[in-house]
Design a protein around this motif. Structure first.
Motif, mmCIF file in Angstrom:
data_model
loop_
_atom_site.group_PDB
_atom_site.id
_atom_site.type_symbol
_atom_site.label_atom_id
_atom_site.label_comp_id
_atom_site.label_asym_id
_atom_site.label_seq_id
_atom_site.Cartn_x
_atom_site.Cartn_y
_atom_site.Cartn_z
ATOM 1 N N ASP A 97 -23.196 58.234 -12.787
ATOM 2 C CA ASP A 97 -24.166 58.668 -13.794
ATOM 3 C C ASP A 97 -24.036 57.950 -15.135
ATOM 4 N N GLY A 98 -22.850 57.403 -15.426
ATOM 5 C CA GLY A 98 -22.641 56.819 -16.763
ATOM 6 C C GLY A 98 -23.285 55.469 -16.963
ATOM 7 N N SER A 99 -23.639 54.781 -15.863
ATOM 8 C CA SER A 99 -24.207 53.441 -16.026
ATOM 9 C C SER A 99 -25.687 53.557 -16.382
ATOM 10 N N CYS A 100 -26.163 52.655 -17.252
ATOM 11 C CA CYS A 100 -27.573 52.731 -17.641
ATOM 12 C C CYS A 100 -28.378 51.560 -17.106
ATOM 13 N N TYR A 101 -27.745 50.440 -16.877
ATOM 14 C CA TYR A 101 -28.494 49.260 -16.439
ATOM 15 C C TYR A 101 -27.630 48.469 -15.481
ATOM 16 N N VAL A 102 -28.065 48.350 -14.237
ATOM 17 C CA VAL A 102 -27.341 47.565 -13.244
ATOM 18 C C VAL A 102 -28.338 46.603 -12.616
ATOM 19 N N THR A 103 -28.028 45.343 -12.653
ATOM 20 C CA THR A 103 -28.952 44.351 -12.127
ATOM 21 C C THR A 103 -28.186 43.238 -11.438
ATOM 22 N N ARG A 104 -28.873 42.558 -10.516
ATOM 23 C CA ARG A 104 -28.247 41.437 -9.820
ATOM 24 C C ARG A 104 -29.115 40.206 -10.028
ATOM 25 N N GLN A 105 -28.521 39.143 -10.525
ATOM 26 C CA GLN A 105 -29.259 37.925 -10.859
ATOM 27 C C GLN A 105 -28.537 36.723 -10.274
ATOM 28 N N SER A 106 -29.132 35.549 -10.454
ATOM 29 C CA SER A 106 -28.448 34.318 -10.061
ATOM 30 C C SER A 106 -28.841 33.225 -11.060
ATOM 31 N N VAL A 107 -28.201 32.075 -10.962
ATOM 32 C CA VAL A 107 -28.481 31.001 -11.932
ATOM 33 C C VAL A 107 -28.675 29.656 -11.223
ATOM 34 N N HIS A 108 -29.302 29.681 -10.040
ATOM 35 C CA HIS A 108 -29.379 28.433 -9.278
ATOM 36 C C HIS A 108 -30.640 27.622 -9.574
ATOM 37 N N THR A 109 -31.681 28.209 -10.169
ATOM 38 C CA THR A 109 -32.888 27.458 -10.526
ATOM 39 C C THR A 109 -33.218 27.752 -11.995
ATOM 40 N N PRO A 110 -34.055 26.904 -12.614
ATOM 41 C CA PRO A 110 -34.423 27.172 -14.012
ATOM 42 C C PRO A 110 -35.032 28.564 -14.201
ATOM 43 N N ALA A 111 -35.879 29.006 -13.245
ATOM 44 C CA ALA A 111 -36.496 30.329 -13.369
ATOM 45 C C ALA A 111 -35.439 31.419 -13.301
ATOM 46 N N ALA A 112 -34.475 31.258 -12.378
ATOM 47 C CA ALA A 112 -33.418 32.257 -12.243
ATOM 48 C C ALA A 112 -32.561 32.318 -13.503
ATOM 49 N N VAL A 113 -32.328 31.148 -14.126
ATOM 50 C CA VAL A 113 -31.532 31.125 -15.358
ATOM 51 C C VAL A 113 -32.243 31.918 -16.451
ATOM 52 N N ARG A 114 -33.569 31.738 -16.550
ATOM 53 C CA ARG A 114 -34.319 32.472 -17.585
ATOM 54 C C ARG A 114 -34.268 33.972 -17.326
ATOM 55 N N LYS A 115 -34.373 34.362 -16.041
ATOM 56 C CA LYS A 115 -34.325 35.792 -15.713
ATOM 57 C C LYS A 115 -32.937 36.369 -16.008
ATOM 58 N N ALA A 116 -31.910 35.617 -15.644
ATOM 59 C CA ALA A 116 -30.549 36.084 -15.898
ATOM 60 C C ALA A 116 -30.322 36.247 -17.394
ATOM 61 N N LYS A 117 -30.901 35.329 -18.176
ATOM 62 C CA LYS A 117 -30.729 35.405 -19.623
ATOM 63 C C LYS A 117 -31.373 36.675 -20.171
ATOM 64 N N SER A 118 -32.579 37.004 -19.695
ATOM 65 C CA SER A 118 -33.212 38.212 -20.222
ATOM 66 C C SER A 118 -32.466 39.464 -19.748
ATOM 67 N N ALA A 119 -31.841 39.407 -18.553
ATOM 68 C CA ALA A 119 -31.061 40.555 -18.082
ATOM 69 C C ALA A 119 -29.836 40.773 -18.963
ATOM 70 N N ILE A 120 -29.122 39.676 -19.277
ATOM 71 C CA ILE A 120 -27.925 39.817 -20.104
ATOM 72 C C ILE A 120 -28.323 40.261 -21.515
ATOM 73 N N LYS A 121 -29.482 39.791 -21.993
ATOM 74 C CA LYS A 121 -29.951 40.211 -23.308
ATOM 75 C C LYS A 121 -30.173 41.722 -23.346
ATOM 76 N N LYS A 122 -30.799 42.224 -22.283
ATOM 77 C CA LYS A 122 -31.054 43.669 -22.208
ATOM 78 C C LYS A 122 -29.734 44.442 -22.186
ATOM 79 N N ALA A 123 -28.762 43.902 -21.441
ATOM 80 C CA ALA A 123 -27.457 44.566 -21.370
ATOM 81 C C ALA A 123 -26.788 44.604 -22.742
ATOM 82 N N PHE A 124 -26.862 43.491 -23.474
ATOM 83 C CA PHE A 124 -26.270 43.444 -24.820
ATOM 84 C C PHE A 124 -26.961 44.454 -25.742
ATOM 85 N N GLU A 125 -28.287 44.557 -25.612
ATOM 86 C CA GLU A 125 -29.031 45.519 -26.442
ATOM 87 C C GLU A 125 -28.621 46.949 -26.112
ATOM 88 N N ASN A 126 -28.408 47.230 -24.803
ATOM 89 C CA ASN A 126 -27.965 48.568 -24.407
ATOM 90 C C ASN A 126 -26.619 48.913 -25.023
#
Lengths: 75, 253
Positions: B177-206
């Motif tokens: 119950d204590g976790s608020c944001y759990v996501t799975r990403q990858s960094v193998h293509t430029p698109a995946a890198v951009r998605k991973a970046k926005s995921a980590i940004k959201k985590a930092f904001e949380n």
């Protein structure tokens, strides 16, 4: 329509020749040096077809060693 | 137009993030760690967290993370990064505290610390690099190793009867119950890198908003451990790892 011209600069000594930028480039601009190596013995990346570069930054995004700088101009 | 006319400081659209310093990274060519380091350095710079970010480095390949990103770091004992992050965040609640751990560190010896930190809802970010192998020590089997995958300690492939099943840590953390944001990403293509970046940004904001524990799993490659070229490793990861570790958000509250 305005044409976009791009160019990349590879930090040769930082590059490890992993080939990921070459695979990621949609316009086949980059290639690894076939013979030349840097101080650490890696075949570094260079612009083989500089005129095709569209400054999409794909190579820079996937580069694990952050050794690519991208430049962009609109003609 | 000549190259010299294009390559001018005013035309620069992408460069090495300022917080990533000039030390030569010890990672193997093509290692996903470098991309994740770059994303973290970019984000901390963009979000203005330079004086607030405290990273907890693990034991594993990322043990020298403090040499590469120019922020405050603490080096944790093997697997204990979430415990140290808990202490730091409780003592300094205005700081942005994150751990950076691999699968040998987080999924094997540190499972207890990770799940309990998430269960307590500590306001920390856990960045989990999952490459299915112990990279630093020479490619032994990790809890996240896929069935049938050959490693130094499972030379005939991982077997269920002998080695058990691959462990999906993100699903476990999402279940508490204590976790608020759990996501799975990858960094193998430029698109995946951009998605991973926005995921980590959201985590930092949380973390800064005090919403609870955020875990960002990055499914990544270990081309040295997998005995493949970096480009082939990415292909192998898409074909095999993504079946067991599907991309996307598991929890977002």
């Amino acid at each position: 329509m305005a044409k976009i011209k791009g160019a990349v600069v590879v930090n040769v000594e930082r590059c490890k020749g992993c080939d990921l930028c070459v695979v990621a480039c949609p316009t086949h601009v980059l290639a690894l040096q076939p013979k030349e190596v840097n101080n650490r013995g890696y075949h570094f990346a260079y612009m083989q077809n500089p005129e095709s570069c569209i400054a999409c930054q794909s190579c820079a995004l996937v580069c694990p060693d952050a050794c690519i700088e991208v430049y962009r101009v609109q003609e | 137009m000549e190259l010299n006319d294009i390559i001018k400081p005013e035309n620069r659209v992408y460069q090495k993030p300022r917080l990533l310093n000039d030390n030569h990274m010890h990672y193997c060519p093509g290692c996903s760690h470098g991309v994740v380091h770059k994303i973290i350095a970019e984000l901390i710079e963009e979000m203005g967290l330079e004086d607030k970010a405290i990273g907890i480095a693990p034991v594993g390949c990322a043990v020298f993370a403090y040499n590469y990103i120019d922020i405050d770091w603490i080096e944790a004992a093997h697997g204990r990064a979430p415990a140290i992050a808990t202490a730091v965040k409780r003592l300094q609640p205005t700081k942005m505290v994150f751990t950076y751990q691999g699968d040998g560190d987080l999924a094997a010896i540190g499972t207890c610390e990770t799940i309990h930190a998430a269960n307590r809802g500590e306001n920390i970010v856990i960045i989990f690099i999952n490459n299915g192998i112990y990279g630093m020590t020479g490619g032994q089997m990790a809890p996240t190793t896929l069935l049938g995958m050959k490693t130094a300690t499972t030379p005939y492939g991982r077997r269920v009867d002998l080695n058990g099943y691959p462990l999906r840590i993100s699903e476990l953390v999402a279940a508490v119950d204590g976790s608020c944001y759990v996501t799975r990403q990858s960094v193998h293509t430029p698109a995946a890198v951009r998605k991973a970046k926005s995921a980590i940004k959201k985590a930092f904001e949380n973390s800064m908003a005090g919403k609870g524990t955020s875990l960002v799993e990055i499914v990544s490659t270990c081309n040295s451990g997998w005995k493949k070229s970096p480009a082939d490793s990415n292909k192998w990861m898409v074909e095999n790892m993504f079946a067991k570790y599907p991309m996307g958000d598991l929890k977002n509250v």
